[in-house]
Design an enzyme around this catalytic site. Structure first.
Site, PDB file in Angstrom:
ATOM      1  N   GLY A  82     -14.786   2.603 -16.560  1.00 11.20           N
ATOM      2  CA  GLY A  82     -13.547   1.920 -16.208  1.00 11.20           C
ATOM      3  C   GLY A  82     -13.665   0.889 -15.120  1.00 11.20           C
ATOM      4  O   GLY A  82     -12.850   0.862 -14.197  1.00 11.20           O
ATOM      5  N   ALA A 113     -11.358   6.275 -21.252  1.00  7.76           N
ATOM      6  CA  ALA A 113     -12.222   7.324 -20.663  1.00  7.76           C
ATOM      7  C   ALA A 113     -11.662   8.717 -20.930  1.00  7.76           C
ATOM      8  O   ALA A 113     -12.417   9.664 -21.168  1.00  7.76           O
ATOM      9  CB  ALA A 113     -12.346   7.079 -19.164  1.00  7.76           C
ATOM     10  N   HIS A 157     -14.976   1.694  -1.381  1.00  5.53           N
ATOM     11  CA  HIS A 157     -13.907   0.816  -0.882  1.00  5.53           C
ATOM     12  C   HIS A 157     -12.852   1.567  -0.089  1.00  5.53           C
ATOM     13  O   HIS A 157     -11.698   1.153  -0.028  1.00  5.53           O
ATOM     14  CB  HIS A 157     -13.278   0.055  -2.063  1.00  5.53           C
ATOM     15  CG  HIS A 157     -14.268  -0.868  -2.718  1.00  5.53           C
ATOM     16  ND1 HIS A 157     -14.149  -1.300  -4.016  1.00  5.53           N
ATOM     17  CD2 HIS A 157     -15.412  -1.430  -2.241  1.00  5.53           C
ATOM     18  CE1 HIS A 157     -15.168  -2.092  -4.309  1.00  5.53           C
ATOM     19  NE2 HIS A 157     -15.956  -2.183  -3.259  1.00  5.53           N
ATOM     20  N   CYS A 174      -7.627  -0.831  17.354  1.00  3.12           N
ATOM     21  CA  CYS A 174      -8.625   0.047  18.023  1.00  3.12           C
ATOM     22  C   CYS A 174      -9.268   1.030  17.060  1.00  3.12           C
ATOM     23  O   CYS A 174     -10.085   1.859  17.471  1.00  3.12           O
ATOM     24  CB  CYS A 174      -7.947   0.801  19.174  1.00  3.12           C
ATOM     25  SG  CYS A 174      -6.880   2.140  18.635  1.00  3.12           S
ATOM     26  N   ASN A 214     -12.568   3.279  -6.328  1.00  3.62           N
ATOM     27  CA  ASN A 214     -11.129   3.549  -6.230  1.00  3.62           C
ATOM     28  C   ASN A 214     -10.760   4.103  -4.854  1.00  3.62           C
ATOM     29  O   ASN A 214     -11.572   4.742  -4.194  1.00  3.62           O
ATOM     30  CB  ASN A 214     -10.697   4.540  -7.320  1.00  3.62           C
ATOM     31  CG  ASN A 214     -10.996   3.998  -8.717  1.00  3.62           C
ATOM     32  OD1 ASN A 214     -11.131   2.778  -8.904  1.00  3.62           O
ATOM     33  ND2 ASN A 214     -11.153   4.889  -9.681  1.00  3.62           N
ATOM     34  N   TYR A 224       0.831  -1.221   0.000  1.00  2.00           N
ATOM     35  CA  TYR A 224       0.000   0.000   0.000  1.00  2.00           C
ATOM     36  C   TYR A 224       0.859   1.262   0.000  1.00  2.00           C
ATOM     37  O   TYR A 224       0.520   2.248  -0.650  1.00  2.00           O
ATOM     38  CB  TYR A 224      -0.977  -0.026   1.184  1.00  2.00           C
ATOM     39  CG  TYR A 224      -2.168  -0.908   0.891  1.00  2.00           C
ATOM     40  CD1 TYR A 224      -2.177  -2.261   1.258  1.00  2.00           C
ATOM     41  CD2 TYR A 224      -3.256  -0.425   0.180  1.00  2.00           C
ATOM     42  CE1 TYR A 224      -3.245  -3.085   0.937  1.00  2.00           C
ATOM     43  CE2 TYR A 224      -4.328  -1.244  -0.142  1.00  2.00           C
ATOM     44  CZ  TYR A 224      -4.314  -2.572   0.226  1.00  2.00           C
ATOM     45  OH  TYR A 224      -5.368  -3.389  -0.124  1.00  2.00           O
TER      46      TYR A 224
HETATM   47  C1  BV8 Z   1     -18.082  -8.009   1.153  1.00  4.89           C
HETATM   48  C2  BV8 Z   1      -9.888  -1.771  -1.897  1.00  4.89           C
HETATM   49  C3  BV8 Z   1     -19.339  -8.959   2.907  1.00  4.89           C
HETATM   50  C4  BV8 Z   1      -8.617  -2.497  -1.618  1.00  4.89           C
HETATM   51  C5  BV8 Z   1     -11.233  -3.386  -3.138  1.00  4.89           C
HETATM   52  C6  BV8 Z   1     -16.514 -15.515  -3.183  1.00  4.89           C
HETATM   53  C7  BV8 Z   1     -15.498 -15.708  -2.260  1.00  4.89           C
HETATM   54  C8  BV8 Z   1     -15.063 -14.676  -1.407  1.00  4.89           C
HETATM   55  C9  BV8 Z   1     -15.669 -13.425  -1.465  1.00  4.89           C
HETATM   56  C10 BV8 Z   1     -16.674 -13.256  -2.394  1.00  4.89           C
HETATM   57  C11 BV8 Z   1     -17.100 -14.267  -3.234  1.00  4.89           C
HETATM   58  N1  BV8 Z   1     -18.084 -13.759  -4.013  1.00  4.89           N
HETATM   59  C12 BV8 Z   1     -18.291 -12.472  -3.709  1.00  4.89           C
HETATM   60  C13 BV8 Z   1     -17.455 -12.167  -2.701  1.00  4.89           C
HETATM   61  C14 BV8 Z   1     -17.377 -10.899  -2.070  1.00  4.89           C
HETATM   62  C15 BV8 Z   1     -16.164 -10.103  -2.559  1.00  4.89           C
HETATM   63  C16 BV8 Z   1     -16.044 -10.126  -4.068  1.00  4.89           C
HETATM   64  O1  BV8 Z   1     -16.761  -9.440  -4.746  1.00  4.89           O
HETATM   65  N2  BV8 Z   1     -15.118 -10.943  -4.592  1.00  4.89           N
HETATM   66  C17 BV8 Z   1     -15.001 -11.038  -6.026  1.00  4.89           C
HETATM   67  C18 BV8 Z   1     -13.556 -10.885  -6.451  1.00  4.89           C
HETATM   68  C19 BV8 Z   1     -15.564 -12.387  -6.429  1.00  4.89           C
HETATM   69  N3  BV8 Z   1     -16.462  -8.781  -2.106  1.00  4.89           N
HETATM   70  C20 BV8 Z   1     -16.053  -8.416  -0.891  1.00  4.89           C
HETATM   71  O2  BV8 Z   1     -15.367  -9.104  -0.162  1.00  4.89           O
HETATM   72  C21 BV8 Z   1     -16.555  -7.070  -0.424  1.00  4.89           C
HETATM   73  N4  BV8 Z   1     -17.059  -7.204   0.902  1.00  4.89           N
HETATM   74  O3  BV8 Z   1     -18.695  -8.622   0.330  1.00  4.89           O
HETATM   75  O4  BV8 Z   1     -18.319  -8.083   2.488  1.00  4.89           O
HETATM   76  C22 BV8 Z   1     -19.528  -8.650   4.333  1.00  4.89           C
HETATM   77  C23 BV8 Z   1     -20.734  -8.114   4.745  1.00  4.89           C
HETATM   78  C24 BV8 Z   1     -20.923  -7.848   6.080  1.00  4.89           C
HETATM   79  C25 BV8 Z   1     -19.892  -8.113   7.015  1.00  4.89           C
HETATM   80  C26 BV8 Z   1     -18.677  -8.616   6.568  1.00  4.89           C
HETATM   81  C27 BV8 Z   1     -18.484  -8.900   5.226  1.00  4.89           C
HETATM   82  C28 BV8 Z   1     -15.404  -6.073  -0.368  1.00  4.89           C
HETATM   83  C29 BV8 Z   1     -14.898  -5.814  -1.742  1.00  4.89           C
HETATM   84  C30 BV8 Z   1     -13.927  -4.631  -1.708  1.00  4.89           C
HETATM   85  C31 BV8 Z   1     -12.520  -5.114  -1.983  1.00  4.89           C
HETATM   86  N5  BV8 Z   1     -11.636  -3.951  -2.034  1.00  4.89           N
HETATM   87  N6  BV8 Z   1     -10.469  -2.277  -3.135  1.00  4.89           N
HETATM   88  C32 BV8 Z   1      -7.517  -2.072  -2.548  1.00  4.89           C
HETATM   89  O5  BV8 Z   1      -7.737  -1.227  -3.441  1.00  4.89           O
HETATM   90  O6  BV8 Z   1      -6.409  -2.612  -2.391  1.00  4.89           O
HETATM   91  S1  BV8 Z   1     -11.723  -4.018  -4.611  1.00  4.89           S
HETATM   92  C33 BV8 Z   1     -10.700  -3.446  -5.827  1.00  4.89           C
HETATM   93  O7  BV8 Z   1     -10.843  -4.328  -6.916  1.00  4.89           O
HETATM   94  C34 BV8 Z   1     -11.126  -2.129  -6.384  1.00  4.89           C
HETATM   95  O8  BV8 Z   1     -11.579  -1.247  -5.404  1.00  4.89           O
HETATM   96  C35 BV8 Z   1     -12.207  -2.477  -7.363  1.00  4.89           C
HETATM   97  O9  BV8 Z   1     -13.451  -2.573  -6.753  1.00  4.89           O
HETATM   98  C36 BV8 Z   1     -11.797  -3.847  -7.792  1.00  4.89           C
HETATM   99  C37 BV8 Z   1     -11.145  -3.762  -9.131  1.00  4.89           C
HETATM  100  O10 BV8 Z   1     -12.203  -3.564 -10.002  1.00  4.89           O
HETATM  101  P1  BV8 Z   1     -12.160  -2.380 -11.075  1.00  4.89           P
HETATM  102  O11 BV8 Z   1     -12.153  -1.075 -10.392  1.00  4.89           O
HETATM  103  O12 BV8 Z   1     -13.240  -2.674 -12.020  1.00  4.89           O
HETATM  104  O13 BV8 Z   1     -10.751  -2.514 -11.748  1.00  4.89           O
HETATM  105  P2  BV8 Z   1     -10.249  -3.684 -12.689  1.00  4.89           P
HETATM  106  O14 BV8 Z   1      -8.770  -3.616 -12.684  1.00  4.89           O
HETATM  107  O15 BV8 Z   1     -10.954  -4.952 -12.320  1.00  4.89           O
HETATM  108  O16 BV8 Z   1     -10.804  -3.278 -14.129  1.00  4.89           O
HETATM  109  C38 BV8 Z   1     -10.382  -2.075 -14.719  1.00  4.89           C
HETATM  110  C39 BV8 Z   1     -11.338  -1.820 -15.855  1.00  4.89           C
HETATM  111  O17 BV8 Z   1     -10.962  -0.590 -16.467  1.00  4.89           O
HETATM  112  C40 BV8 Z   1     -11.277  -2.885 -16.935  1.00  4.89           C
HETATM  113  O18 BV8 Z   1     -12.586  -3.203 -17.355  1.00  4.89           O
HETATM  114  C41 BV8 Z   1     -10.504  -2.210 -18.065  1.00  4.89           C
HETATM  115  O19 BV8 Z   1     -10.925  -2.641 -19.348  1.00  4.89           O
HETATM  116  C42 BV8 Z   1     -10.909  -0.775 -17.857  1.00  4.89           C
HETATM  117  N7  BV8 Z   1      -9.955   0.212 -18.354  1.00  4.89           N
HETATM  118  C43 BV8 Z   1      -8.607   0.093 -18.508  1.00  4.89           C
HETATM  119  N8  BV8 Z   1      -8.101   1.262 -18.994  1.00  4.89           N
HETATM  120  C44 BV8 Z   1      -9.156   2.119 -19.125  1.00  4.89           C
HETATM  121  C45 BV8 Z   1     -10.326   1.471 -18.719  1.00  4.89           C
HETATM  122  N9  BV8 Z   1     -11.536   2.055 -18.744  1.00  4.89           N
HETATM  123  C46 BV8 Z   1     -11.599   3.323 -19.193  1.00  4.89           C
HETATM  124  N10 BV8 Z   1     -10.520   4.025 -19.600  1.00  4.89           N
HETATM  125  C47 BV8 Z   1      -9.287   3.457 -19.586  1.00  4.89           C
HETATM  126  N11 BV8 Z   1      -8.215   4.161 -20.003  1.00  4.89           N
HETATM  127 ZN    ZN Z   2      -4.855   1.376  18.378  1.00  4.26          ZN
END
Ligand code: BV8
Ligand code: ZN
Length: 249
Positions: free
Chosen positions: A194, A238, A120, A131, A103, A68
């Site tokens: 995106g 974008a 997120h 804490c 993001n 990070y």
């Molecule tokens: C939750 C912060 C419940 C951290 C992020 C099975 C097993 C285990 C878990 C799960 C499961 N099924 C579902 C889940 C839940 C899980 C999930 O969704 N997993 C997925 C992978 C299957 N979700 C969670 O765990 C969430 N929490 O469900 O909690 C709960 C409820 C109550 C109590 C307790 C628990 C939490 C999810 C949040 C994770 N944190 N980010 C960090 O940044 O390090 S996610 C992180 O990845 C990003 O924030 C973002 O959301 C994701 C990436 O996605 P994108 O932003 O779309 O980016 P990506 O690279 O994928 O794609 C880029 C796109 O841009 C592409 O399409 C590309 O073509 C395009 N692009 C490229 N260039 C351009 C462009 N577009 C335009 N212009 C350009 N130039």
């Molecule tokens: Zn503390």
């Protein structure tokens, strides 16, 4: 030149309530890695899904904190791109705009967007893992390369400091999530920019808007499958597509 169908442009510029929903792709042209980029260096051996979890932090806090801090250092050296700026301009121009981002960077804010729903969390708001006390960064990270880095300690309980992001398996911030879903239900147009739409529950936002009858417009270099007349896939980066919305103004 990818032109924008007149109906799509009109839907945005005449929206009563526009929702803008962004993912990592909106920051790509600022030089910020998306999640699906092959990450360089130490991180090429790790899948972000394996690093962005509380278990990973418990198991190896220095590896996760180093990842990070490397990302934060990169973010301190980049600028918002035209996509961020057009989104900020739309907020000034339209009656109501709700900006929802997945993001953890601050490029929307630095481009002038005033209210950003961070589903997120943010890389700029670290807190104590134990804490939850907020931690104040002392200056920029000093990393020559991607490497593990021992996280700082909390001044009140001596717990380890963690990034202020939502990890996989962690709940999203209640307020932002509720506001995001109600905006998606109320809007008459949603611009999805995106995002690969893989992470839940954020990925439901465009679907909620479509179900509520809004026009949904995807902006992505990869074609996004659209299933109805009031959905559009504008294929391209974008930073090039969004300025076309405001062209010949
Ligand atoms: C939750 C912060 C419940 C951290 C992020 C099975 C097993 C285990 C878990 C799960 C499961 N099924 C579902 C889940 C839940 C899980 C999930 O969704 N997993 C997925 C992978 C299957 N979700 C969670 O765990 C969430 N929490 O469900 O909690 C709960 C409820 C109550 C109590 C307790 C628990 C939490 C999810 C949040 C994770 N944190 N980010 C960090 O940044 O390090 S996610 C992180 O990845 C990003 O924030 C973002 O959301 C994701 C990436 O996605 P994108 O932003 O779309 O980016 P990506 O690279 O994928 O794609 C880029 C796109 O841009 C592409 O399409 C590309 O073509 C395009 N692009 C490229 N260039 C351009 C462009 N577009 C335009 N212009 C350009 N130039
Ligand atoms: Zn503390």
């Amino acid at each position: 030149m990818t032109d924008i169908p007149a109906a799509a442009r009109q839907a945005v510029l005449q929206a009563r309530h526009l929702v803008v929903f962004t993912g990592a792709g909106v920051s790509a042209e600022s030089g910020v890695h998306t999640f699906r980029d092959a990450l360089t260096g130490l991180w090429a051996r790790f899948d972000p899904m394996q690093l962005a979890t509380p278990e990973a932090f418990r198991r190896d806090p220095a590896l996760v904190w180093g990842w990070y801090e490397w990302r934060r250092q990169l973010l301190l050296g980049v600028e918002p791109n035209p996509a961020h700026r057009v989104i900020a301009a739309l907020e000034q121009r339209l009656p109501r705009v709700t900006l929802i981002t997945q993001n953890v960077d601050d490029l929307h804010e630095r481009a002038g967007s005033r209210k950003v729903l961070h589903l997120h969390g943010s890389i700029f708001t670290p807190r104590c893992f134990d804490c939850e006390r907020p931690y104040k960064f002392e200056g920029a990270p000093a990393m020559a390369a991607e490497q593990p880095l021992e996280p700082p300690r909390c001044s009140s309980c001596n717990g380890r400091v963690r990034p202020g992001v939502v990890w996989f398996g962690e709940a999203l911030p209640e307020g932002a999530l509720t506001a995001a879903f109600s905006a998606a239900e109320d809007c008459d147009c949603l611009l999805s920019i995106g995002t690969s739409g893989l992470v839940q529950p954020a990925a439901q936002i465009p679907e909620v808007a479509a179900q509520a009858g809004a026009t949904v417009i995807h902006v992505n270099p990869e074609a996004v499958a659209v299933h109805s007349a009031n959905q559009y896939s504008l294929q391209g980066p974008a930073g090039r597509i969004l300025p076309l919305l405001l062209a010949d103004d």
